[in-house]
Design a protein around this motif. Structure first.
Motif, PDB file in Angstrom:
ATOM      1  N   UNK A  86      40.335  34.248  39.940  1.00 11.94           N
ATOM      2  CA  UNK A  86      40.364  33.556  38.648  1.00 11.94           C
ATOM      3  C   UNK A  86      39.664  32.200  38.675  1.00 11.94           C
ATOM      4  N   UNK A  87      39.728  31.520  39.793  1.00  5.46           N
ATOM      5  CA  UNK A  87      39.211  30.147  39.838  1.00  5.46           C
ATOM      6  C   UNK A  87      37.942  29.986  40.656  1.00  5.46           C
ATOM      7  N   UNK A  88      37.688  30.885  41.570  1.00  3.80           N
ATOM      8  CA  UNK A  88      36.589  30.726  42.522  1.00  3.80           C
ATOM      9  C   UNK A  88      35.496  31.753  42.213  1.00  3.80           C
ATOM     10  N   UNK A  89      34.655  31.438  41.250  1.00  2.00           N
ATOM     11  CA  UNK A  89      33.636  32.382  40.802  1.00  2.00           C
ATOM     12  C   UNK A  89      32.231  31.826  41.024  1.00  2.00           C
ATOM     13  N   UNK A  90      31.869  31.655  42.276  1.00  2.00           N
ATOM     14  CA  UNK A  90      30.566  31.088  42.611  1.00  2.00           C
ATOM     15  C   UNK A  90      29.410  31.876  42.011  1.00  2.00           C
ATOM     16  N   UNK A  91      29.512  33.185  42.037  1.00  2.00           N
ATOM     17  CA  UNK A  91      28.438  34.017  41.508  1.00  2.00           C
ATOM     18  C   UNK A  91      28.207  33.768  40.029  1.00  2.00           C
ATOM     19  N   UNK A  92      29.290  33.652  39.286  1.00  2.00           N
ATOM     20  CA  UNK A  92      29.178  33.400  37.851  1.00  2.00           C
ATOM     21  C   UNK A  92      28.611  32.003  37.602  1.00  2.00           C
ATOM     22  N   UNK A  93      29.094  31.017  38.333  1.00  2.00           N
ATOM     23  CA  UNK A  93      28.626  29.639  38.142  1.00  2.00           C
ATOM     24  C   UNK A  93      27.125  29.541  38.421  1.00  2.00           C
ATOM     25  N   UNK A  94      26.697  30.101  39.542  1.00  2.00           N
ATOM     26  CA  UNK A  94      25.271  30.061  39.881  1.00  2.00           C
ATOM     27  C   UNK A  94      24.428  30.777  38.829  1.00  2.00           C
ATOM     28  N   UNK A  95      24.878  31.947  38.415  1.00  2.00           N
ATOM     29  CA  UNK A  95      24.140  32.718  37.415  1.00  2.00           C
ATOM     30  C   UNK A  95      24.041  31.950  36.099  1.00  2.00           C
ATOM     31  N   UNK A  96      25.161  31.444  35.625  1.00  2.78           N
ATOM     32  CA  UNK A  96      25.161  30.751  34.338  1.00  2.78           C
ATOM     33  C   UNK A  96      24.265  29.521  34.354  1.00  2.78           C
ATOM     34  N   UNK A  97      24.311  28.759  35.439  1.00  2.86           N
ATOM     35  CA  UNK A  97      23.460  27.565  35.532  1.00  2.86           C
ATOM     36  C   UNK A  97      21.985  27.961  35.502  1.00  2.86           C
ATOM     37  N   UNK A  98      21.631  29.001  36.243  1.00  6.39           N
ATOM     38  CA  UNK A  98      20.232  29.438  36.249  1.00  6.39           C
ATOM     39  C   UNK A  98      19.835  30.028  34.894  1.00  6.39           C
ATOM     40  N   UNK A  99      20.743  30.736  34.250  1.00  7.91           N
ATOM     41  CA  UNK A  99      20.444  31.330  32.942  1.00  7.91           C
ATOM     42  C   UNK A  99      20.247  30.245  31.883  1.00  7.91           C
ATOM     43  N   UNK A 136      32.054  39.694  32.226  1.00  5.91           N
ATOM     44  CA  UNK A 136      32.724  38.515  31.674  1.00  5.91           C
ATOM     45  C   UNK A 136      31.861  37.262  31.829  1.00  5.91           C
ATOM     46  N   UNK A 137      31.093  37.179  32.909  1.00  2.00           N
ATOM     47  CA  UNK A 137      30.207  36.035  33.108  1.00  2.00           C
ATOM     48  C   UNK A 137      29.127  35.960  32.054  1.00  2.00           C
ATOM     49  N   UNK A 138      28.675  37.113  31.584  1.00  2.00           N
ATOM     50  CA  UNK A 138      27.661  37.139  30.532  1.00  2.00           C
ATOM     51  C   UNK A 138      28.254  36.653  29.215  1.00  2.00           C
ATOM     52  N   UNK A 139      29.493  37.043  28.945  1.00  3.90           N
ATOM     53  CA  UNK A 139      30.165  36.614  27.714  1.00  3.90           C
ATOM     54  C   UNK A 139      30.367  35.103  27.728  1.00  3.90           C
ATOM     55  N   UNK A 140      30.803  34.564  28.847  1.00  2.00           N
ATOM     56  CA  UNK A 140      31.017  33.115  28.910  1.00  2.00           C
ATOM     57  C   UNK A 140      29.701  32.343  28.836  1.00  2.00           C
ATOM     58  N   UNK A 141      28.592  32.981  29.199  1.00  2.00           N
ATOM     59  CA  UNK A 141      27.282  32.347  29.062  1.00  2.00           C
ATOM     60  C   UNK A 141      27.003  32.012  27.603  1.00  2.00           C
ATOM     61  N   UNK A 161      18.795  42.913  31.995  1.00  2.00           N
ATOM     62  CA  UNK A 161      18.839  42.853  33.465  1.00  2.00           C
ATOM     63  C   UNK A 161      20.241  42.557  33.980  1.00  2.00           C
ATOM     64  N   UNK A 162      21.197  42.465  33.070  1.00  2.00           N
ATOM     65  CA  UNK A 162      22.536  42.058  33.487  1.00  2.00           C
ATOM     66  C   UNK A 162      23.302  43.135  34.236  1.00  2.00           C
ATOM     67  N   UNK A 163      22.894  44.385  34.115  1.00  2.00           N
ATOM     68  CA  UNK A 163      23.568  45.434  34.893  1.00  2.00           C
ATOM     69  C   UNK A 163      23.470  45.102  36.378  1.00  2.00           C
ATOM     70  N   UNK A 164      22.276  44.751  36.825  1.00  2.00           N
ATOM     71  CA  UNK A 164      22.069  44.409  38.234  1.00  2.00           C
ATOM     72  C   UNK A 164      22.656  43.040  38.560  1.00  2.00           C
ATOM     73  N   UNK A 165      22.355  42.039  37.754  1.00  2.00           N
ATOM     74  CA  UNK A 165      22.807  40.678  38.050  1.00  2.00           C
ATOM     75  C   UNK A 165      24.326  40.547  37.992  1.00  2.00           C
ATOM     76  N   UNK A 166      24.966  41.309  37.117  1.00  2.00           N
ATOM     77  CA  UNK A 166      26.429  41.294  37.054  1.00  2.00           C
ATOM     78  C   UNK A 166      27.056  41.798  38.339  1.00  2.00           C
ATOM     79  N   UNK A 167      26.482  42.825  38.907  1.00  2.00           N
ATOM     80  CA  UNK A 167      26.980  43.367  40.169  1.00  2.00           C
ATOM     81  C   UNK A 167      26.736  42.401  41.319  1.00  2.00           C
TER      82      UNK A 167
END
Length: 191
Positions: A86-99, A136-141, A161-167
């Motif tokens: 719930x709190x440690x989502x490095x992948x989502x943070x990195x993706x969102x910042x780059x997006x 969920x990371x795409x929605x929060x974007x 491209x989110x199918x791949x990036x989400x995984x």
């Protein structure tokens, strides 16, 4: 747009690889003193399952099992992995910042240093509130873009491209949960 989108995917994948290779492996090898071969042998199953399920929360039982194989205490693995989903989502943070940076650049919007710092803080906060469901990371974007008054026009393009990036985000999140658990175990055993 296709060339720019391909470049975005390459940058995101490279960002994830750099984070995994240098941050996680350095912590595991140098701080936790676990041989990388041992770690990756245990991590193979949760990483594979996480990639397929596209959810670090759905992967949690397998992650905990892998941490048991690494002899990580249950208190450290519970805190690191269970709370981490719930709190440690490095992948989502990195993706969102780059997006966000990709969208701003594609739309010709220059973000000041203060806007970039605000974007990073917004990504951190948004990632903490993300549910453990696929995409969920795409929605929060979308929420981050709206908060920063950036256009949402390119979100459908990113969705292609989110199918791949989400995984891949999930893969990073699973490794993050494991790494934090291992670090907590190491700190716990030093006491």
């Amino acid at each position: 747009p296709v060339k720019s989108l391909l470049l975005f995917v390459v940058v995101v994948v490279l960002g994830f690889l750099i984070h995994i290779t240098f941050v996680y492996q350095a912590w595991i090898l140098l701080f936790a003193r676990i041989p990388l071969k041992t770690f990756w042998k245990a991590a193979r199953e949760p990483v594979s399952y996480g990639f397929g399920a596209n959810s670090s929360l759905a992967t949690l039982p397998i992650t905990l099992n892998a941490l048991d194989k690494l002899k990580v205490s249950r208190s450290a693995s519970t805190l690191g992995a269970c709370v981490g989903t719930n709190l440690n989502n490095d992948g989502i943070i990195l993706y969102e910042a780059m997006a966000v940076m990709f969208i701003a650049q594609a739309m010709g919007i220059d973000l000041s240093l203060w806007q970039q710092i605000g974007m990073i803080l917004t990504c951190l906060i948004a990632a903490m509130g993300v549910a453990g469901v696929p995409e969920a990371g795409f929605v929060s974007l979308a929420v981050i873009l709206a908060t920063m008054n950036l256009p949402l026009d390119l979100l459908p393009l990113l969705l292609t491209v989110d199918w791949l990036l989400g995984r891949l985000r999930t893969l990073v999140n699973v490794l993050s949960d494991m790494t934090v658990s291992i670090i907590l175990h190491r700190l716990e055993s030093k006491e």
